[in-house]
Structures are given as structure tokens and as C-alpha cells.
Scaffold this active site. Structure first.
Site, mmCIF file in Angstrom:
data_model
loop_
_atom_site.group_PDB
_atom_site.id
_atom_site.type_symbol
_atom_site.label_atom_id
_atom_site.label_comp_id
_atom_site.label_asym_id
_atom_site.label_seq_id
_atom_site.Cartn_x
_atom_site.Cartn_y
_atom_site.Cartn_z
ATOM 1 N N ASP A 62 0.788 -1.229 0.000
ATOM 2 C CA ASP A 62 0.000 0.000 0.000
ATOM 3 C C ASP A 62 0.821 1.280 0.000
ATOM 4 O O ASP A 62 0.292 2.342 -0.304
ATOM 5 C CB ASP A 62 -0.948 0.023 1.207
ATOM 6 C CG ASP A 62 -0.206 0.071 2.542
ATOM 7 O OD1 ASP A 62 1.023 -0.143 2.552
ATOM 8 O OD2 ASP A 62 -0.867 0.317 3.565
ATOM 9 N N ARG A 277 -4.214 4.858 6.266
ATOM 10 C CA ARG A 277 -4.689 4.378 4.984
ATOM 11 C C ARG A 277 -5.856 5.221 4.484
ATOM 12 O O ARG A 277 -6.431 6.031 5.212
ATOM 13 C CB ARG A 277 -5.141 2.911 5.124
ATOM 14 C CG ARG A 277 -3.989 1.925 5.337
ATOM 15 C CD ARG A 277 -3.253 1.669 4.040
ATOM 16 N NE ARG A 277 -4.183 1.220 3.023
ATOM 17 C CZ ARG A 277 -4.606 -0.033 2.863
ATOM 18 N NH1 ARG A 277 -4.177 -0.979 3.685
ATOM 19 N NH2 ARG A 277 -5.456 -0.348 1.907
ATOM 20 N N TYR A 285 1.058 -3.132 11.784
ATOM 21 C CA TYR A 285 2.008 -4.247 11.745
ATOM 22 C C TYR A 285 2.380 -4.594 13.177
ATOM 23 O O TYR A 285 2.678 -3.704 13.989
ATOM 24 C CB TYR A 285 3.294 -3.854 11.008
ATOM 25 C CG TYR A 285 3.162 -3.628 9.527
ATOM 26 C CD1 TYR A 285 3.391 -4.658 8.624
ATOM 27 C CD2 TYR A 285 2.845 -2.363 9.026
ATOM 28 C CE1 TYR A 285 3.308 -4.444 7.260
ATOM 29 C CE2 TYR A 285 2.750 -2.138 7.660
ATOM 30 C CZ TYR A 285 2.986 -3.181 6.778
ATOM 31 O OH TYR A 285 2.895 -2.961 5.434
ATOM 32 N N PRO A 362 8.033 -5.766 4.281
ATOM 33 C CA PRO A 362 7.259 -4.641 3.755
ATOM 34 C C PRO A 362 7.324 -3.375 4.589
ATOM 35 O O PRO A 362 6.733 -2.365 4.193
ATOM 36 C CB PRO A 362 5.829 -5.199 3.764
ATOM 37 C CG PRO A 362 5.807 -6.109 4.930
ATOM 38 C CD PRO A 362 7.186 -6.724 5.006
#
Length: 640
Positions: A62, A277, A285, A362
């Protein structure tokens, strides 16, 4: 070299159809979709297939870094992307406080000195949707579900001298699955009705006819478990760690004030990270310490679910509350691993990009960025060779540049993932080391610090001519003023990804006779039949087909004059600029200084991908010709 077929076709199947294409792309994730879009925009005949029945609808990668937004802008996609994405301008760091709970230690900007001084987040499905919409404008559509079942490379036609417009040496047999199960969307994420419609080329579920595709080039963009990579015998080199992380996407309910910031939280209970987001969501995370990794590198025992991941996160957030009353949009559990492919191509006919050639954790937000940058690097090189504007050796620079980048990324990721995954202990310096690594690698993370080493397309011999530029890095942004109407422009807006080299001529102050005479001499050399403009522009092509010349004088508005610029340097009146402060907005006027160019002037070659290829003194246009002679076909023979 002949690649063996890895599947024997069923003789009872309907005889295969036969087609030809310049480039066949396997995999329609961000890397493959970006490459299909870029090649389609460049006029290359391209097809892209994907084994999934529909594209993903939630989760996965993302984060988009500032340099990638610049690349989007160069293709005309930035505005569309930023319309839907969340922007993250500030990051915060938290540690365990002396009284229990967590306390904020640092609040700082995500990035400084960038045209886009922020990160942006949008679900991978949104990025893929953006790219699919854009490629459709050039007549390119994702064909899915469609899978490759064999790949072979002709020994005769794979040789470098046969990279001609008639050679189609890669044979791929495609097949549409006869019975496709519903596509799974990550781990238990919902399937959006908006992406359930089939592509125009989808066909019926019972269509099992095979098709033989003969391609000039095949690109594997089919992920970490790449079929293409396996088919051509390329290995992944690296290892997995014992670090296990969980990820959850959801709309939060919380009394934590920094939910809309990028937060790194290191506590005695463990480590976690927040990424804001789009659509009010956040991504969390969480380092999962009590999960066992087996000898096979896979998770042992039952896998944790999203509620388990959130429960661990809640311990890290104490005394703040964090819940997901609306449920979870997507979640996953993964093991951190770092691997790089042993090769990125086979005989410059079969290439791999994205996760097919490098995998990593990530948390530094590099996944989609690195993958799409691979595609951005490869696209213009394929276009030049397919057009017969350059020899096939130009394609050597793809692996040379991107494999070095991938290794640098893995080396950085090993440090970063370890610092992120080690639970702090009283008195240790893990948090300080984490901050130091973030600052040290900041430019690399944002994409501005990615540097390609010296090669045929990166000439560092004359770097002192523009001491403020780093040859091999992307050209920095800057404000300049158009002479005709004194309108300010961001230089990057004048450097679209249209496969052309941008020749930036900085002649100094052209109101001074000495500099005007030097500029006239440069123009005469460039316009000569043996000058680089005519020498490397294909016969019959427009003068600006390969080179886009932009002149930027160091002159005041009052002294600016378009007639001072020789006609051969002005394919259009809009190509003449000055480096000065604007009369109205009072911006600009620092390009020469920031680039380290003196009043003597300079010529800067910006590659089609936006990277500085070389610089030369204003009176050394011959050096420009020698540079292009290393990798472009010439229309005439010139003594070296």
C-alpha cells in the site's frame, strides 16, 4: 540455449492458435501492470496475462514513496493517484515510558526537499485499478484467468545479432483454466463487487483451448513464486528469518492521538507500526514473538487470526485503547525473508521484474515502489530495441542497474527488519539505532537516493561541470520560468516519460555576447549532419523523436529573449526558459545554484526514466555524441 517445455500438451485438446507479440507479460500485479501501461503508451505491441480470475480487492502492498509519485507524475498519473490516496506527512516514534505505557519521543517530517514531501498510501487493488484504466486508453487489457504452461527459447534466434523486427524467439503456450475456483482475497478479506467483472478478453469458463504465443520478449512479473523464473531456471538467493509479523487493515476506534501519522512503536511488550490508509483505515504491523517457524521456513501450528494480531497490538498501545468495531478489511501473517534472483534475464529475451526477482520485508514501504521502478527502468529500453533504435546490448543495463539496487535494498532491509523485530530491553540502544538507520537510509527509502553506477548509459566522467547533481540519480526538481509568458514551471513537468532523452542546455547568461556566441556554436554543432541530433534520430522520424531539447538561460526577466536561442534548439516556443525569480509569485531562480552549474554553462542529459545520464561543458557537445554512440544506432559513420 533451449529452455525445455515444462508441460506436455494433452493431444486431445483443440489445436492451438498461433499469435505474435512484441512483449508478453506474465502477471498483472503492480510491476506487470505498470510495464504493460508504459509499453502500451510507447506504442509497443504488448499482452498481459494473469492466472487469477479477478484482480485483488483489498490488502497487500500500500505504501508509495515520493520518487514513485514523481514517476506517476511523469506518466500523467499522479493527480489520479493522489485523489484517492491518503497522505502521510509526519512520523512519530514511541517507546515504553518510565511510568508504564508508551510515550512519544520524536515527531518529524516524513521527507524534506522533495516535490512531494510525503508518503502516500493506497491499497494495491487501487494501484492496479489505476494502471488498468490507464493502459486501456492505449488498447491494452489484462487477460485473466490465463496461465502459461510451457516456455521455450529458440537457440538460433536468441543470439544478440538477431534482435530484429522479424525475430520472435520465445514460444509460450497459454491455457485458460477450465474450472476456476473463486479467487481468494488475501486472508479472509471481503471480495468487492467492483472488481468481479471479467476483462474484455476473458471468455467462458469452459474455454480450454490452448494458444501458442510467439514473442520477441517475455517478462515474468508473476510474484515471489514466479512461474517464469522457474521455467527459465533462475534461482532465488537468500534466506528467511525467524521474525514473524502480523498485519491488519481496519477502521479504528481509539483514543490514540497519532493514528493519522506514521508511527514506529518500540515497547517492552513488543514492536508495532501504524500506517494511515485511505477511507479512514489504518494498517497495523505487529511483531509476533510467540509464533514458531519450522525448519522449512514455514509457520508451525495453527495460524493466528486478525483478532489475535489486534490483541498483541493492544498490549503495545497501552494505555491507549485500540479496537476494530467494523471488523477487518484484510489481514495476513508473514515471515520476514530477503532474497535476490541470481539473474534478472536470460539472453535478454526473458526478463523478471518485481517480486519475481527480489523479496524483502514490507515495513520500509518498498514493495510496490521497487517493483514498478523495475518496470519503469525496463520499459524504455525494450521500446528502443524493439524500434531498432538501439542494439540489444542496451538491455544489459536493466540487470546491471536493477540487480545492484535489489541487493542494496536487501542489505538495508536486513538491518531495518532486525531493528524493527528486536524487542527493546532496559538500557539497550535499539531505539537509537533504529532512528540512526532511518536517517542514514532516508533518501534511499524515499527513492531519491537510488543511484545507478557508471555504465554505457551513465557517464560520470565530467561530473564537476554540474557539481550539485549526482550522475546516476534522478534529476532533482526545480522551478524555472518560460520566456514567452514568464509562467513558472516545475522542471519535472517538462520531463514526461515519453521515451525521449531530455537535453537540458544551460548556456549561462545569453544576454552576454560571450555566452551567446558559445550557445550559437553549440547549436551549429548539434544541427550538423554529424551532430548527435541528426546522427541518432532515425531516418524519416521527426527531429524531436529521440531528443527533446530544453534551453534554460541564467538571465533576468528583463533581459530574456526567445530570439537569443537558435531555431534548431527551439522545436517550439515553449522550449525556452530562464532560471530567475518570477515577477508575480517570487519563486524560482535557484536551479543553476542547486545543480552546481557555473555561469560558463553546461549540458545535462536526462534519460527517459528521469535519471541523469551525463553532463558536459557547454562547448563539449562532442562528448554528448560519444555518449549516445555507446548505445544508440547511428544513421551515419563518424570517426570516434
Amino acid at each position: 540455449m533451449v529452455m525445455p517445455d515444462i508441460h506436455n500438451a494433452d493431444p486431445t485438446v483443440t489445436p492451438a492458435r498461433d499469435s505474435h507479440v512484441d512483449v508478453l507479460i506474465v502477471g498483472a500485479g503492480p510491476a506487470g501492470s505498470f510495464l504493460a501501461f508504459a509499453l502500451g503508451r510507447a506504442g509497443v505491441r504488448v499482452r498481459i496475462i494473469d492466472k487469477k480470475e479477478v484482480r485483488i480487492s483489498a490488502g497487500h502492498a500500500d505504501g508509495i514513496q515520493p520518487r514513485t509519485i514523481e514517476v506517476f507524475q511523469s506518466y500523467g498519473l499522479a493527480e489520479r493517484f493522489l485523489k484517492d490516496a491518503a497522505q502521510v506527512h509526519v512520523k512519530a516514534y514511541y517507546v515504553s515510558g518510565p511510568e508504564g505505557g508508551i510515550v512519544r519521543t520524536i515527531l518529524e517530517p516524513i521527507v524534506q526537499g522533495s516535490r512531494y514531501p510525503f508518503e502516500a498510501t493506497l491499497a494495491q487493488s487501487g494501484i492496479e485499478g489505476l494502471l488498468r484504466d490507464a493502459m486501456t486508453e492505449d488498447g491494452v487489457h489484462v487477460e485473466q484467468p490465463k496461465v502459461p504452461i510451457s516456455l521455450s527459447l529458440s537457440a538460433d534466434e536468441a543470439e544478440p545479432q538477431t534482435h530484429s523486427s522479424e525475430a520472435y524467439p520465445v514460444k509460450v503456450v497459454l491455457e485458460r483454466p477450465s474450472a476456476s475456483a473463486p479467487a481468494k482475497n488475501g486472508h479472509n478479506g471481503p471480495m468487492s463487487d467492483a472488481v468481479k467483472t471479467a476483462s474484455p478478453a476473458m471468455g467462458s469458463a469452459n474455454d480450454t483451448a490452448q494458444e501458442v504465443v510467439r514473442a520477441r520478449y517475455v517478462v515474468g512479473a508473476d510474484g515471489a513464486h514466479s512461474w517464469v523464473r522457474s521455467a527459465v531456471g533462475i534461482d532465488m538467493v537468500g534466506e528467511s528469518t525467524n521474525f514473524v509479523w502480523g498485519v491488519v487493515d481496519f477502521v479504528p476506534e481509539s483514543d490514540f492521538l497519532d493514528l493519522r501519522l506514521s508511527c514506529a512503536i518500540h515497547t517492552k511488550h513488543g514492536n508495532c507500526m501504524i500506517v494511515p490508509r485511505e477511507k479512514d483505515m489504518i494498517r497495523v504491523y505487529v511483531h509476533l514473538e510467540d509464533v514458531n517457524v519450522g525448519d522449512s521456513g514455514r509457520l508451525d501450528g495453527p495460524q493466528l487470526g486478525p483478532d489475535d494480531i489486534l490483541e498483541v497490538a493492544q498490549e503495545c498501545f497501552y494505555p491507549y485503547k485500540l479496537s476494530a468495531p467494523q471488523g477487518f478489511d484484510w489481514w495476513t501473517v508473514y515471515i520476514v525473508g530477503q532474497r535476490v534472483a541470481s539473474s534478472f534475464s536470460v539472453k535478454n529475451r526473458v526478463f523478471i521484474i518485481g517480486d519475481a526477482c527480489h523479496t524483502h520485508s514490507p515495513k520500509a514501504g518498498q514493495g510496490m515502489n521497487a517493483s514498478m521502478s523495475d518496470a519503469h527502468n525496463l520499459a524504455w529500453k525494450l521500446a528502443y530495441v524493439i524500434r531498432q533504435w538501439a542494439p540489444s546490448t542496451l538491455l544489459d543495463t536493466y540487470e546491471f542497474e536493477r540487480r545492484k539496487f535489489a541487493q542494496d535494498l536487501i542489505d538495508f532491509d536486513k538491518i531495518f527488519a532486525t531493528l524493527y523485530s528486536v524487542t527493546p530491553k532496559p538500557g539497550d540502544k535499539n531505539h537509537e539505532r533504529f532512528l540512526e538507520a532511518s536517517n542514514t537510509y532516508g533518501a534511499f527509502i524515499r527513492g531519491h537516493g537510488v543511484q545507478y553506477e557508471a555504465s554505457t548509459i551513465t557517464d560520470i566522467a565530467r561530473k564537476s561541470v554540474a557539481s550539485g547533481l549526482v550522475i546516476g540519480q534522478r534529476i532533482p526538481p526545480g522551478i524555472i520560468v518560460q520566456v514567452a509568458d514568464f509562467r513558472p514551471y516545475e522542471l519535472h513537468d517538462l520531463l514526461p516519460s515519453d521515451t525521449r532523452f531530455k537535453i537540458l542546455i544551460l548556456p549561462g547568461d545569453t544576454s552576454k555576447p560571450k555566452q551567446k556566441a558559445k550557445l550559437d556554436a553549440v547549436a551549429a554543432e548539434i544541427d550538423h549532419p554529424e551532430g548527435f541530433l541528426k546522427r541518432f534520430t532515425p531516418a524519416g522520424a521527426p527531429d524531436d523523436a529521440v531528443f527533446d531539447i530544453i534551453t534554460i538561460s541564467h538571465t533576468s526577466c528583463a533581459a530574456a529573449n526567445t530570439l537569443a536561442i537558435p531555431p534548431c534548439l527551439q522545436s517550439h516556443w515553449s522550449k525556452t526558459f530562464i532560471d530567475t525569480e518570477t515577477m508575480c509569485e517570487r519563486i524560482g531562480g535557484s536551479l543553476y545554484a542547486s545543480y552546481g552549474v557555473s555561469d560558463a554553462g553546461a549540458i545535462i542529459v536526462c534519460r527517459p526514466d528521469g535519471y541523469v545520464g551525463m553532463v558536459a561543458a557547454l562547448d563539449d557537445s562532442a562528448a554528448i555524441g560519444k555518449y549516445f554512440a555507446h548505445f544508440l544506432h547511428s544513421t551515419c559513420v563518424v570517426d570516434a
